[in-house]
Design a protein around this motif. Structure first.
Motif, PDB file in Angstrom:
ATOM      1  N   MET A 282       0.798  -1.196   0.000  1.00 38.30           N
ATOM      2  CA  MET A 282       0.000   0.000   0.000  1.00 38.30           C
ATOM      3  C   MET A 282       0.850   1.273   0.000  1.00 38.30           C
ATOM      4  N   PRO A 283       2.157   1.182  -0.184  1.00 41.68           N
ATOM      5  CA  PRO A 283       2.992   2.376  -0.157  1.00 41.68           C
ATOM      6  C   PRO A 283       2.596   3.415  -1.194  1.00 41.68           C
ATOM      7  N   ASN A 284       2.041   3.003  -2.331  1.00 42.19           N
ATOM      8  CA  ASN A 284       1.666   3.965  -3.358  1.00 42.19           C
ATOM      9  C   ASN A 284       0.421   4.759  -2.961  1.00 42.19           C
ATOM     10  N   HIS A 285      -0.275   4.346  -1.919  1.00 44.05           N
ATOM     11  CA  HIS A 285      -1.464   5.051  -1.458  1.00 44.05           C
ATOM     12  C   HIS A 285      -1.194   5.868  -0.194  1.00 44.05           C
ATOM     13  N   ARG A 286       0.070   5.972   0.200  1.00 44.36           N
ATOM     14  CA  ARG A 286       0.411   6.641   1.457  1.00 44.36           C
ATOM     15  C   ARG A 286      -0.023   8.109   1.464  1.00 44.36           C
ATOM     16  N   ASP A 287       0.171   8.831   0.361  1.00 42.58           N
ATOM     17  CA  ASP A 287      -0.233  10.240   0.313  1.00 42.58           C
ATOM     18  C   ASP A 287      -1.747  10.371   0.446  1.00 42.58           C
ATOM     19  N   GLU A 288      -2.478   9.489  -0.222  1.00 44.65           N
ATOM     20  CA  GLU A 288      -3.934   9.505  -0.137  1.00 44.65           C
ATOM     21  C   GLU A 288      -4.383   9.207   1.296  1.00 44.65           C
ATOM     22  N   LEU A 289      -3.763   8.214   1.915  1.00 41.44           N
ATOM     23  CA  LEU A 289      -4.088   7.864   3.300  1.00 41.44           C
ATOM     24  C   LEU A 289      -3.786   9.033   4.233  1.00 41.44           C
ATOM     25  N   ASP A 290      -2.633   9.674   4.048  1.00 38.43           N
ATOM     26  CA  ASP A 290      -2.274  10.815   4.889  1.00 38.43           C
ATOM     27  C   ASP A 290      -3.305  11.930   4.766  1.00 38.43           C
ATOM     28  N   GLY A 291      -3.769  12.189   3.556  1.00 41.52           N
ATOM     29  CA  GLY A 291      -4.771  13.232   3.341  1.00 41.52           C
ATOM     30  C   GLY A 291      -6.084  12.911   4.030  1.00 41.52           C
ATOM     31  N   VAL A 292      -6.512  11.657   3.954  1.00 42.30           N
ATOM     32  CA  VAL A 292      -7.760  11.251   4.600  1.00 42.30           C
ATOM     33  C   VAL A 292      -7.627  11.357   6.116  1.00 42.30           C
ATOM     34  N   LEU A 293      -6.518  10.881   6.661  1.00 43.15           N
ATOM     35  CA  LEU A 293      -6.318  10.952   8.108  1.00 43.15           C
ATOM     36  C   LEU A 293      -6.241  12.397   8.595  1.00 43.15           C
ATOM     37  N   ARG A 294      -5.568  13.254   7.832  1.00 38.15           N
ATOM     38  CA  ARG A 294      -5.486  14.670   8.196  1.00 38.15           C
ATOM     39  C   ARG A 294      -6.883  15.302   8.187  1.00 38.15           C
ATOM     40  N   ALA A 295      -7.663  14.977   7.169  1.00 38.55           N
ATOM     41  CA  ALA A 295      -9.010  15.542   7.057  1.00 38.55           C
ATOM     42  C   ALA A 295      -9.896  15.082   8.205  1.00 38.55           C
ATOM     43  N   LEU A 296      -9.774  13.827   8.589  1.00 39.92           N
ATOM     44  CA  LEU A 296     -10.634  13.280   9.640  1.00 39.92           C
ATOM     45  C   LEU A 296     -10.128  13.582  11.048  1.00 39.92           C
ATOM     46  N   ALA A 297      -8.964  14.198  11.162  1.00 40.88           N
ATOM     47  CA  ALA A 297      -8.424  14.530  12.477  1.00 40.88           C
ATOM     48  C   ALA A 297      -9.225  15.628  13.173  1.00 40.88           C
ATOM     49  N   ASP A 298      -9.984  16.391  12.409  1.00 39.62           N
ATOM     50  CA  ASP A 298     -10.758  17.491  12.975  1.00 39.62           C
ATOM     51  C   ASP A 298     -12.181  17.052  13.299  1.00 39.62           C
ATOM     52  N   PRO A 299     -12.682  17.333  14.507  1.00 36.27           N
ATOM     53  CA  PRO A 299     -14.031  16.884  14.883  1.00 36.27           C
ATOM     54  C   PRO A 299     -15.144  17.490  14.028  1.00 36.27           C
ATOM     55  N   THR A 300     -14.969  18.713  13.566  1.00 31.14           N
ATOM     56  CA  THR A 300     -15.985  19.321  12.692  1.00 31.14           C
ATOM     57  C   THR A 300     -16.084  18.559  11.381  1.00 31.14           C
ATOM     58  N   ARG A 301     -14.943  18.214  10.813  1.00 28.61           N
ATOM     59  CA  ARG A 301     -14.954  17.482   9.539  1.00 28.61           C
ATOM     60  C   ARG A 301     -15.511  16.075   9.725  1.00 28.61           C
ATOM     61  N   ARG A 302     -15.201  15.432  10.863  1.00 26.76           N
ATOM     62  CA  ARG A 302     -15.792  14.111  11.117  1.00 26.76           C
ATOM     63  C   ARG A 302     -17.309  14.217  11.225  1.00 26.76           C
ATOM     64  N   ALA A 303     -17.787  15.266  11.882  1.00 25.12           N
ATOM     65  CA  ALA A 303     -19.233  15.471  11.997  1.00 25.12           C
ATOM     66  C   ALA A 303     -19.860  15.701  10.625  1.00 25.12           C
ATOM     67  N   LEU A 304     -19.179  16.415   9.757  1.00 26.49           N
ATOM     68  CA  LEU A 304     -19.691  16.634   8.401  1.00 26.49           C
ATOM     69  C   LEU A 304     -19.769  15.315   7.636  1.00 26.49           C
ATOM     70  N   VAL A 305     -18.752  14.490   7.762  1.00 24.68           N
ATOM     71  CA  VAL A 305     -18.757  13.182   7.084  1.00 24.68           C
ATOM     72  C   VAL A 305     -19.903  12.326   7.627  1.00 24.68           C
ATOM     73  N   GLU A 306     -20.084  12.317   8.940  1.00 22.49           N
ATOM     74  CA  GLU A 306     -21.177  11.541   9.538  1.00 22.49           C
ATOM     75  C   GLU A 306     -22.528  12.015   9.009  1.00 22.49           C
ATOM     76  N   ARG A 307     -22.700  13.327   8.895  1.00 22.69           N
ATOM     77  CA  ARG A 307     -23.964  13.864   8.384  1.00 22.69           C
ATOM     78  C   ARG A 307     -24.157  13.491   6.912  1.00 22.69           C
ATOM     79  N   LEU A 308     -23.098  13.601   6.117  1.00 22.09           N
ATOM     80  CA  LEU A 308     -23.201  13.304   4.689  1.00 22.09           C
ATOM     81  C   LEU A 308     -23.365  11.812   4.414  1.00 22.09           C
ATOM     82  N   ALA A 309     -23.021  10.975   5.375  1.00 23.26           N
ATOM     83  CA  ALA A 309     -23.234   9.535   5.215  1.00 23.26           C
ATOM     84  C   ALA A 309     -24.732   9.222   5.169  1.00 23.26           C
TER      85      ALA A 309
END
Length: 112
Positions: free
Chosen positions: A1-28
Motif C-alpha cells: 500500500m505504499p503507493n497510497h500513502r499520500d492519499e491515506l495521509d490526506g484522509v487521516l489529516r481531514a478526519l483529524a478534525d471533529p468538525t470534519r468528522r461530523a460533516l462526514v457523519e452527516r453526509l453519510a
C-alpha cells in the motif's frame, strides 16, 4: 500500500478534525446543501467552506453547484484507503480469531 500513502495521509489529516468528522457523519446519511450543513455549527460560513474544501481535497466529498446552491455528497469509496490500511494493521491473533469465528459459524452440529 505504499503507493497510497499520500492519499491515506490526506484522509487521516481531514478526519483529524471533529468538525470534519461530523460533516462526514452527516453526509453519510444523504447529500446536503451547504446552508443545511452549516446550521449545527457555531462558525461563519467561510470557515465551514474551508472544512468542506479539506474534505474535498482529501477525496472524501464532492460538490456541485446549481445556480447559487451548492450540494455536497460523500464520495463513494472515499474511505476505502482508510479501511484497507486498518485491515492491514490487524494482528495475527485477530486474524486467527476471525477465521475461527467463520469456521464456527459454518459448523452445524449433527443431531443425535
Amino acid at each position: 500500500m505504499p503507493n497510497h500513502r499520500d492519499e491515506l495521509d490526506g484522509v487521516l489529516r481531514a478526519l483529524a478534525d471533529p468538525t470534519r468528522r461530523a460533516l462526514v457523519e452527516r453526509l453519510a446519511q444523504s447529500p446536503a446543501v451547504v446552508s443545511e450543513l452549516a446550521a449545527p455549527f457555531p462558525m461563519a460560513l467561510p470557515s465551514l467552506l474551508q472544512h468542506l474544501r479539506v474534505l474535498e481535497d482529501a477525496g472524501l466529498v464532492t460538490s456541485e453547484k446549481h445556480g447559487r446552491v451548492r450540494t455536497v455528497s460523500l464520495r463513494p469509496g472515499g474511505l476505502d484507503v482508510l479501511h484497507l490500511w486498518l485491515a492491514q494493521q490487524r494482528t495475527p491473533a485477530e486474524l486467527a480469531a476471525d477465521r475461527l469465528g467463520t469456521h464456527l459459524a459454518r459448523y452445524v452440529p449433527e443431531e443425535r
